[in-house]
Scaffold this motif. Sequence first.
Motif, PDB file in Angstrom:
ATOM      1  N   TYR A 105       0.816  -1.215   0.000  1.00  0.00           N
ATOM      2  CA  TYR A 105       0.000   0.000   0.000  1.00  0.00           C
ATOM      3  C   TYR A 105       0.847   1.263   0.000  1.00  0.00           C
ATOM      4  N   GLU A 106       2.155   1.132  -0.154  1.00  0.00           N
ATOM      5  CA  GLU A 106       2.985   2.324  -0.258  1.00  0.00           C
ATOM      6  C   GLU A 106       2.645   3.073  -1.536  1.00  0.00           C
ATOM      7  N   GLY A 107       2.751   4.389  -1.491  1.00  0.00           N
ATOM      8  CA  GLY A 107       2.467   5.197  -2.678  1.00  0.00           C
ATOM      9  C   GLY A 107       2.014   6.587  -2.288  1.00  0.00           C
ATOM     10  N   GLU A 108       1.509   7.320  -3.293  1.00  0.00           N
ATOM     11  CA  GLU A 108       1.079   8.709  -3.108  1.00  0.00           C
ATOM     12  C   GLU A 108      -0.440   8.750  -3.155  1.00  0.00           C
ATOM     13  N   TYR A 109      -1.066   9.238  -2.067  1.00  0.00           N
ATOM     14  CA  TYR A 109      -2.523   9.270  -1.940  1.00  0.00           C
ATOM     15  C   TYR A 109      -2.992  10.727  -1.911  1.00  0.00           C
ATOM     16  N   GLN A 110      -4.184  10.951  -2.509  1.00  0.00           N
ATOM     17  CA  GLN A 110      -4.814  12.272  -2.459  1.00  0.00           C
ATOM     18  C   GLN A 110      -6.311  12.107  -2.315  1.00  0.00           C
ATOM     19  N   CYS A 111      -6.912  12.879  -1.392  1.00  0.00           N
ATOM     20  CA  CYS A 111      -8.322  12.783  -1.053  1.00  0.00           C
ATOM     21  C   CYS A 111      -9.097  13.893  -1.750  1.00  0.00           C
ATOM     22  N   PHE A 112     -10.304  13.556  -2.255  1.00  0.00           N
ATOM     23  CA  PHE A 112     -11.202  14.506  -2.911  1.00  0.00           C
ATOM     24  C   PHE A 112     -12.518  14.503  -2.145  1.00  0.00           C
ATOM     25  N   ALA A 113     -12.935  15.696  -1.627  1.00  0.00           N
ATOM     26  CA  ALA A 113     -14.197  15.852  -0.910  1.00  0.00           C
ATOM     27  C   ALA A 113     -15.118  16.715  -1.751  1.00  0.00           C
ATOM     28  N   SER A 114     -16.303  16.190  -2.111  1.00  0.00           N
ATOM     29  CA  SER A 114     -17.184  16.877  -3.067  1.00  0.00           C
ATOM     30  C   SER A 114     -18.601  16.939  -2.529  1.00  0.00           C
ATOM     31  N   ASN A 115     -19.297  18.010  -2.909  1.00  0.00           N
ATOM     32  CA  ASN A 115     -20.759  18.077  -2.780  1.00  0.00           C
ATOM     33  C   ASN A 115     -21.296  18.876  -3.969  1.00  0.00           C
ATOM     34  N   ASP A 116     -22.543  19.330  -3.886  1.00  0.00           N
ATOM     35  CA  ASP A 116     -23.172  19.973  -5.035  1.00  0.00           C
ATOM     36  C   ASP A 116     -22.529  21.297  -5.394  1.00  0.00           C
ATOM     37  N   PHE A 117     -21.680  21.825  -4.534  1.00  0.00           N
ATOM     38  CA  PHE A 117     -21.153  23.165  -4.758  1.00  0.00           C
ATOM     39  C   PHE A 117     -19.656  23.186  -5.056  1.00  0.00           C
ATOM     40  N   GLY A 118     -19.001  22.036  -5.094  1.00  0.00           N
ATOM     41  CA  GLY A 118     -17.589  22.031  -5.455  1.00  0.00           C
ATOM     42  C   GLY A 118     -16.841  20.865  -4.859  1.00  0.00           C
ATOM     43  N   THR A 119     -15.503  20.861  -5.110  1.00  0.00           N
ATOM     44  CA  THR A 119     -14.633  19.776  -4.641  1.00  0.00           C
ATOM     45  C   THR A 119     -13.385  20.382  -4.022  1.00  0.00           C
ATOM     46  N   ALA A 120     -13.077  19.927  -2.760  1.00  0.00           N
ATOM     47  CA  ALA A 120     -11.833  20.301  -2.088  1.00  0.00           C
ATOM     48  C   ALA A 120     -10.901  19.092  -2.120  1.00  0.00           C
ATOM     49  N   ILE A 121      -9.589  19.342  -2.194  1.00  0.00           N
ATOM     50  CA  ILE A 121      -8.626  18.246  -2.277  1.00  0.00           C
ATOM     51  C   ILE A 121      -7.594  18.394  -1.166  1.00  0.00           C
ATOM     52  N   SER A 122      -7.032  17.239  -0.769  1.00  0.00           N
ATOM     53  CA  SER A 122      -6.000  17.227   0.268  1.00  0.00           C
ATOM     54  C   SER A 122      -4.623  17.359  -0.373  1.00  0.00           C
ATOM     55  N   ASN A 123      -3.598  17.455   0.472  1.00  0.00           N
ATOM     56  CA  ASN A 123      -2.223  17.358  -0.022  1.00  0.00           C
ATOM     57  C   ASN A 123      -1.992  15.955  -0.588  1.00  0.00           C
TER      58      ASN A 123
END
Length: 1178
Positions: A105-123
Amino acid sequence: MWTQERCAALAVLSIILLLSKVVAPIEVPLDLKQPPTIVKQSLKDYIVDPRDNIIIECEAKGTPVPRFQWRRNGKFFNVGKDPRVTMRSRSGTLEIRSSGKPEDYEGEYQCFASNDFGTAISNKILLRVSKSPLWPKEVLEPVVVREGVSLVLPCNPPPGLPPPETFWMDSSIMPIKQDNRVSMGLNGDLFFSNVLAKDANTDYSCNARFEFTHTIQQKNPYTLKVITKEPYNDTFLNSTDLYGARNVPETQPTFLSPKGLSSSKTVLRGEQLLLECIAAGVPSPDISWIKKGADLPSKKVKIENFGKTLRLHNVSEEDSGDYVCMASNKIGSIRHSVEVQVKAAPYWLDKPTNLVLAPEENGRLVCRARGNPKPTIQWLMNGEPIESSLPNPNRQVLGDTILFHSVQIGSTAVYQCNASNEHGYLLANAFVNILDMAPRMLGPKNQLIKVIENNRTFLDCPFFGSPFPLLRWFKNGLGSGLDGGQYKLYNNGTLEIKQARPEDQGTYTCVASNILGKMENQVRLEVKEPTRIVRAPEHVTQAKGTMVRFDCRVKHDLSLPATVTWLKDDKPLNLNWINRFRKDDEALTIYNVNPEDAGTYTCTAKTEIDENSASARLIVTARPDPPQDLELSDPSARSVRLTWVPGNENNSPVTHFLVQFEEDKWEPGKWQNLSIFGGNLNSVNLQLSPFVNYQFRVIAINAVGQSQPSLPSARYQTSGAPPDVVPSGLKGWGSKKNNMEITWQALKSTERNGLNLRYMVSWRRKDTEEEWNNITTTRTKHIIHNTDTYVPYEIKIKAINDFGHSPESNIVIGYSGEDKPSAAPTDLRVSKINSTKVNVHWVAVDPSTVNGEFKEYKLYYWREASLIKGLKVNKTKLHKGFFTTAEQPSGILTDLFPYSKYKMYMVVANREYEGPQSNTVEFYTKEGEPGAPKYFRIQRHTGMVHLKWDKPLEPNGVLIGYTLEYHTVNGTQEGERKFEHFQPNVTEYIMNLPNRFTRFKFYLAARTQVGAGEVYAMESPHFTNEAYKEQEDIATQGWFIGLMCAVALLVLILLIVCFIKRSRGGKYAVREKKDLPLDNVDHKDQDGSFDYPNENRSLEKESSDEDNKPLQGSQTSLDGNVKESDDSLVDYGEGGDGQFNEDGSFIGQYTVKKDKEETEGNESSEATSPVNAIYSLA
């Protein structure tokens, strides 16, 4: 709880937090629709323990609740397809179970949080699994090196993640001692500036400690062989010129690390800079550091590792430059220059923040960052490059800024700014939310705020609205808006009052308004007096075992409760654990002060809104520290000079130094006192004994006590000599009748003066011309057998060793053993007999029959009987010794009981035995004065006093009567004394009182023909006015009469109901109750006390048991010396139960009498009684 310094720091921190709060962006209430915002995420460089579950955090807020998805290595990561991976509910946090291979499971991960008004992303989170590889197997050959040359032992630890911490130990798991000559480098290698022969005494093993797995791995040890020109021994350790003594050539310094004369190093801004210089040379070089063109920043720089390492914390751009280390010894010096370049990963100048706009409003997002090299700025919208989004005529991207103009509903989105260079990146999310809303208040309504007078005060009024509302403040609903002068208004609605005064109290109203409406809220402000310590603790120096008091008197606003707490050295003082500490409202008291109590004591007075502190230091005088650096000089045959360095006196001057010694021949390991010297000395000449291998230590003594002993000195051996001390304690005595044991004390270890110590003992019979008998032994006892009984001997002794013998001792006289006396005293008789003593006479025995050293004539006697019929006596046999050698011996036997029959006989005794008994003699003592009555009690009735007593336990003769003396008592005044005389069979007396308030004191004594005996004194009890009044008046009270009538009516109704039930056939055992015989209540026991049925009989038994116990009264003679009774019965009043039993307790005699009268009344009026009427009907 804080000290005054911490209070100041807290105040500054509070101001900083408040200022940061007033410039913070306005938060959108969560009940309003808004795009996602990332609120929690894992570190960019995320290293995990392979033994634990892997948790990758991603939390976001937004309305509606955000949905989450992940990318791994730039591709969509389907969480649902992997059974080992789960996503937490209403969260984006991933949890990967630890089973299997976590490396998968090593690697580069990035989280995407979305709703009806847009999407925020993590580092982008780089996930790596911690590794602790084993050390590669290798065979290390012994390292051979010539003494004086340099050496590097490489460590080369296995590459772990994160890198391990290294350290060196030997095979005994003891750390390698490091100093200016031997030290470990930053890379883990062990550097020797020059090798000495002693370095071959141990082996060297490099160890690697891995942080995540908490494991330590050890490399195979190095064995060091040193080629020397001179043989090595411990004498070189004390040499001042170690290298010259070892014939090691001196050399100029050369660098072992880094190599050459110059190098360069790059470090990132905010990290720490580590520079190292390790040099070789003989003698070992010293290292110093400078910075070209500037001084070293003293607040950030730390020199470590014996000067070889320079550590600079929190590096900034101004720390760039050339750093020079110089290695020098007495042969020469050398320099190395390190060029330091400071680079920087991106860091924020202006971080974009959330933007809330109303329709048709304008705004902008700014993303400014700095770094070295200069970072590049990239904009994204909803996680995708902004270039790939749909064109928006109301949005314009200008480098690090996005401009918005005339925005419209529906253009809400989340924008990301990425600032990156070769050293790292920054990522920030900021949404643009288009809302149309009237003002609303977000804080609590009608809040009460309490502040301290003259303090800076902030009144919060959080609000929200779109367009952004205009906010104004009013005081007490009057005047124009508050801003300027004493007041300052911030954009987020907070009102600052620069210095709160009593006149600033009142109700403040904040009003927020925009084109869609307005809203208001109120805040009530109260200004309080500050908490002050008006009497603060003061510094004190105190000796151990004494008491210390620290004052702390506090003045505070009366409307604010204050608590006072104490700290010791900035830590809370738990007074429940230490019972020597006592705290009251104004002070802390320490009893029996110990050295551990020394420190700084802080008194903190705290209310709900402020606090104040004051501190004082306690210095406790304690035992001194041990002396150091003991040295020996000026040796001679029987003396040597000892010198030392005194230790810390610990606030109490040293008064004496105690020198102790230990020798390794006779009593190894045992320390003994040698001499004591004044506290002003640190060099003394010690007088020693021959043939002792000494080592010394010194103990310092001050007023508090002794220090710990110093470390021992080197050993000092004195030469042998004949003993010069004669054995002491020489004596001879017989343990049996036909022997004599000769004993003496062994010489001390310091008195032996040589090997093979032994003793020559000589003896002969006294007053004879016999030859001396002698024996040589190593013991301290010799037994001579087959002696005559109790014969004197002359004895002497001397000590002998391999060097000669001591002088002979003086002659002492010893005796052989004793035997039982063969004769008994004769003609034992008595004379001059009185009540308590008698003269004893006897004929002495021939001294030759004592068969030993005469000790005493021992008289055995016992009390055979009392002359009073029926009185039991103790027949224990007693004895008394008479030491006399008179031709007609006599003695006096005392402490006898009067009016008793005694028997006695006598024996003669030596030190070991008693002889045969003499004739037995009987005699009778005469009458004496009787003892005190067994008890004396007073029972008070209305108008009279009842006295009761019993005969003495020891009448000491035939009783002829009792004498009672009494007088009135009124405070300290005494009335006329009166007397009453009674016959011996009278044990009670009733005396009428002139009035119920009169009190008497009574003195009772028994009499024989000899006279009156000891007096028993008692005082009559107080009469209680209140009790009497209550007893007198209660029967006339209306409420009491009414209560009694009601009770009578209820009893009558109950009886009628019972009669009706019985007449209807119910079973009611009235006949059985009627047929039961009624117990006569008025039973009297033999002693005249009332006897109660059942439970009262047990009460009477307890009273009888109490009668057999001695009473706590006073007992003297009638000469007037009366001891007051401890129990005067003054505390017992006449109300309530009425009188006392014989043991002094209350009993219900009045109640009994009343019950008896009622019983008699019932018997006389049986025909008219309701109960009897029912009986007759039944």
